[in-house]
Design an enzyme around this catalytic site. Structure first.
Site, PDB file in Angstrom:
ATOM      1  N   ASP A  16      -8.510  11.763  11.458  1.00 20.78           N
ATOM      2  CA  ASP A  16      -8.587  11.220  10.035  1.00 20.78           C
ATOM      3  C   ASP A  16      -9.262   9.852   9.980  1.00 20.78           C
ATOM      4  O   ASP A  16      -8.844   8.905   9.079  1.00 20.78           O
ATOM      5  CB  ASP A  16      -7.103  11.133   9.595  1.00 20.78           C
ATOM      6  CG  ASP A  16      -7.132  11.251   7.957  1.00 20.78           C
ATOM      7  OD1 ASP A  16      -8.019  11.481   7.461  1.00 20.78           O
ATOM      8  OD2 ASP A  16      -5.999  10.671   7.396  1.00 20.78           O
TER       9      ASP A  16
ATOM     10  N   GLY B  59       0.859  -1.245  -0.005  1.00 18.66           N
ATOM     11  CA  GLY B  59      -0.035  -0.018   0.012  1.00 18.66           C
ATOM     12  C   GLY B  59       0.816   1.365  -0.056  1.00 18.66           C
ATOM     13  O   GLY B  59       2.162   1.015   0.131  1.00 18.66           O
TER      14      GLY B  59
ATOM     15  N   VAL C 144       3.800   1.347   2.634  1.00 16.11           N
ATOM     16  CA  VAL C 144       3.693   0.154   3.274  1.00 16.11           C
ATOM     17  C   VAL C 144       4.119  -1.123   2.651  1.00 16.11           C
ATOM     18  O   VAL C 144       3.881  -1.336   1.610  1.00 16.11           O
ATOM     19  CB  VAL C 144       2.287   0.098   3.877  1.00 16.11           C
ATOM     20  CG1 VAL C 144       2.126  -1.074   4.952  1.00 16.11           C
ATOM     21  CG2 VAL C 144       1.858   1.217   4.583  1.00 16.11           C
TER      22      VAL C 144
ATOM     23  N   LYS D 185       6.046   0.345   7.726  1.00 16.59           N
ATOM     24  CA  LYS D 185       5.577   1.812   7.171  1.00 16.59           C
ATOM     25  C   LYS D 185       6.901   2.878   6.763  1.00 16.59           C
ATOM     26  O   LYS D 185       7.462   3.327   7.967  1.00 16.59           O
ATOM     27  CB  LYS D 185       4.436   2.595   7.772  1.00 16.59           C
ATOM     28  CG  LYS D 185       3.921   3.761   7.324  1.00 16.59           C
ATOM     29  CD  LYS D 185       2.775   4.260   8.119  1.00 16.59           C
ATOM     30  CE  LYS D 185       2.049   5.423   7.213  1.00 16.59           C
ATOM     31  NZ  LYS D 185       0.817   5.819   8.232  1.00 16.59           N
TER      32      LYS D 185
ATOM     33  N   GLY E  62       0.451   6.001   0.570  1.00 15.33           N
ATOM     34  CA  GLY E  62      -0.221   7.044   0.967  1.00 15.33           C
ATOM     35  C   GLY E  62       0.570   8.364   0.292  1.00 15.33           C
ATOM     36  O   GLY E  62       1.385   8.313  -0.204  1.00 15.33           O
ATOM     37  N   GLY E  63       0.190   9.613   0.784  1.00 18.13           N
ATOM     38  CA  GLY E  63       0.688  10.595   0.369  1.00 18.13           C
ATOM     39  C   GLY E  63       2.188  10.886   1.040  1.00 18.13           C
ATOM     40  O   GLY E  63       2.971  11.487   0.118  1.00 18.13           O
ATOM     41  N   MET E  64       2.311  10.168   2.092  1.00 17.25           N
ATOM     42  CA  MET E  64       3.686  10.442   2.611  1.00 17.25           C
ATOM     43  C   MET E  64       4.317   9.312   2.800  1.00 17.25           C
ATOM     44  O   MET E  64       5.774   9.256   3.286  1.00 17.25           O
ATOM     45  CB  MET E  64       3.540  11.341   4.034  1.00 17.25           C
ATOM     46  CG  MET E  64       2.968  12.612   3.989  1.00 17.25           C
ATOM     47  SD  MET E  64       2.804  13.581   5.527  1.00 17.25           S
ATOM     48  CE  MET E  64       4.512  13.379   5.929  1.00 17.25           C
ATOM     49  N   ALA E  65       3.851   7.979   2.832  1.00 23.59           N
ATOM     50  CA  ALA E  65       4.485   6.971   3.386  1.00 23.59           C
ATOM     51  C   ALA E  65       4.184   5.811   2.486  1.00 23.59           C
ATOM     52  O   ALA E  65       2.931   5.765   1.648  1.00 23.59           O
ATOM     53  CB  ALA E  65       4.270   6.718   4.565  1.00 23.59           C
TER      54      ALA E  65
END
Length: 589
Positions: A133, A17, A24, A39, A19-22
């Site tokens: 969030d 997976g 996984v 992560k 995301g915007g910053m990390a």
């Protein structure tokens, strides 16, 4: 990154997976031989102090939490420029994926998932953490249908003055609360609003607010009312719809004021879902507002008989009115007399400070005082003991007055984090995140690598006083024993090898040389002197005899002829005393 090993322990296996910053990854912990989720902060953010601080804040938030419905944090680390979190690996899918596949969800599933999410938030809020969030993307569903809340990347400590970043609204625009959109004060009720949108999406398969861009969605969050869920999905029970709409109130004061209130409502409808809904509300809708014609009342003809009857009725009405007036007057008089009789007397307020609250309530009730009870943590005053009061003891008040008391909840508590099997260098940070201190640290040999925590006390998951210390034992690695070096000189190679192995040493290099003292195959020299203490598994180098140096034999006759030739040579070289030596003539003379 696939195949890379972080901190010589976590081998990245596959990407699962991002995301915007990390990003996984699924990884294998080589120390404990299990799969974990790692992560990793994206490389482009490693030099961004704010991004790194946000990433570290997630570890601090999750480190203080330990709950079956929250993803567990195992480790926090940095390998050169790579910042990473190590969490439990879950083989499942996100709630968002489940909604896209099956929405709208049935009513039982909605209640089940919402209750589990609420349990996770309850634990977070009790530990003073606001998620900020909550959205289906951050909620995982395991194969046994268990909810796991993750991604506390923008979680913050809950205070009375929690304010979102000025100029930068943090959160997911389709799910965050109106106060987050405005950059206003955020508290636990902000998570409840986001949970309401998650419920809305589970129940309808749609988001309540959609627009062309994020700013427009944020404006709708603050200004527009959502479409009623039952207009999208008529099969939603009214009780569930009421909870969704209450969670999504624009004003915080109109929402559920805590997770506990929400859970009471969830439990209330959980056991009524299989019964017919109350039709009272529907019946009310059977009489909609209508424009009705005026009903003209038919007037009877006036006669003398009716006139007499009217006069009698008027007299009766006057009599009844007089009687009612007298009754009201007597009632007022009686009430005034009773009030004067029951006028409150003055009461001296007892000194409740230091008393148990249960005993104080009994005493207050006996003398006619009310108790206004508040609770707070205190480092030294025991649980349920009164810390202070207002009015103070000895003051005179009216009977029935209230006395405000603050009651001790004891010291603040926290949950002991898991530090066993982590790097000792990371322990101070983990303890600090849980508001604990480092206790006695001891070291001992073990089968684990050097620097790994092998025991902790108290155990992980125990609830103890904030500021308490945690003792732990750090591995010194396998213990190394020392043994005496045996004397190997004069032994055969087999004998020497056997003796070296029995002493837990090992044979090193073997070289061969001629020897004047030892027969072939015997040890003539060893690299470590006998009787010297050395560590186990030390190599011992050996020099083995190739045998003695051989000298060629000489025949006796050849030996005698040689001696004679030597004697003749000696006679030629010697000149006896007085002997004249004739020189050869020179032909030139």
């Amino acid at each position: 990154m696939i195949g890379k090993i972080l901190s010589k322990r976590y081998e990245l296996v596959e990407k699962v997976g991002s995301g915007g910053m990390a990003i996984v990854y699924k990884a294998k912990c080589t120390l404990l031989n299990r799969y974990v989720a790692v992560k990793i902060l994206r490389p482009e953010f490693t030099n961004d102090k704010e991004a790194v601080a946000k990433f570290k804040r997630e570890s601090q938030a999750v480190a203080s939490l330990s709950h079956p419905n929250i993803v567990n944090l195992y480790d926090v680390g940095q390998d050169e420029d790579t910042y990473y979190l190590v969490m439990e690996y879950l083989d499942g899918k996100t709630l968002k994926e489940h909604i896209l596949e099956t929405a709208p969800l049935d009513k039982d599933t909605i209640i089940n998932y919402t209750t589990q999410i609420a349990n996770a938030l309850k634990h977070a809020h009790e530990n003073h953490v606001i998620h900020r969030d909550i959205k289906p993307h951050n909620i995982l569903i395991t194969k046994d249908d268990r909810i796991k809340v993750t991604d506390f990347g923008i979680a913050i400590a809950a205070t009375s003055s929690t304010l979102t970043n000025v100029g930068n609204v943090i959160g997911s625009v389709h799910y965050f609360s109106p106060e987050q959109a405005r950059g206003g004060y955020v508290d636990e009720r902000s998570d409840l609003y986001s949970l309401g949108i998650v419920m809305y999406e589970m129940a309808t398969g749609k988001l309540p607010f959609e627009a062309e861009n994020a700013v427009s969605v944020a404006l709708k969050q603050t200004q527009d009312e959502p479409k009623i869920p039952t207009e999208i999905n008529p099969n939603i029970p009214k009780s569930i719809e009421n909870i969704i709409l209450k969670l999504m109130e624009k004003e915080q004061i109109k929402r559920f004021q805590s997770i506990n209130e929400l859970m009471v409502s969830l439990k209330g409808i959980k056991y009524t879902l299989n019964f017919p809904e109350d039709e009272t509300e529907n019946n009310l809708n059977d009489s909609p507002t209508q424009v009705m014609p005026i009903v003209q009342e038919e007037r009877p003809a006036k006669t003398k008989k009716t006139t007499k009857s009217n006069r009698k009725n008027k007299k009766r009405i006057i009599v009844i009115a007089i009687l009612i007036g007298l009754l009201i007057l007597s009632t007022i008089v009686y009430a005034v007399v009773q009030i004067n009789r029951s006028r409150p007397e003055d009461v001296e307020v007892p000194d409740f400070v230091g008393m148990n609250i249960d005993d104080a309530k009994v005493w207050a009730e006996e003398i006619g005082l009310m108790m206004d009870i508040n609770t707070q943590h205190h480092e030294t005053i025991p649980v349920n003991e009164i810390i202070n009061q207002s009015p103070s003891g000895g003051m005179i008040v009216r009977d029935g007055s209230s006395v405000r008391v603050n009651v001790s909840q004891g010291t603040r508590t926290t949950t002991v984090p898991t530090i066993k099997f982590t790097e000792a260098i990371d322990v101070p940070t983990l303890l600090q995140n849980s508001r604990l201190t480092r206790g006695e640290v001891t070291y001992q040999f073990s089968e684990f690598p050097e620097g790994i925590v092998i025991e902790q006390s108290p155990a992980a998951g125990e609830v103890i006083r904030e500021g308490a210390s945690v003792d732990y034992i750090v591995s010194k690695g396998p213990e190394i024993q020392e043994v005496d070096m045996p004397n190997l000189i004069g032994l055969t190679i087999d004998e020497a090898t056997s003796l070296i192995n029995r002493q837990n040493l090992r044979v090193g290099s073997i070289t061969r040389e001629f020897s004047e003292m030892y027969d072939e195959g015997l040890v003539i020299e060893q690299s470590i002197s006998p009787d010297k203490e050395v560590e186990e598994n030390t190599p011992v180098n050996l020099i083995v005899s190739r045998g003695m140096i051989s000298v060629p034999e000489i025949d006796e006759e050849e030996e005698e002829e040689g001696e004679e030739e030597e004697e003749e040579d000696e006679e030629d070289d010697q000149v006896e005393d007085g002997e004249v030596v004739e020189l050869p003539e020179n032909d030139d003379e």
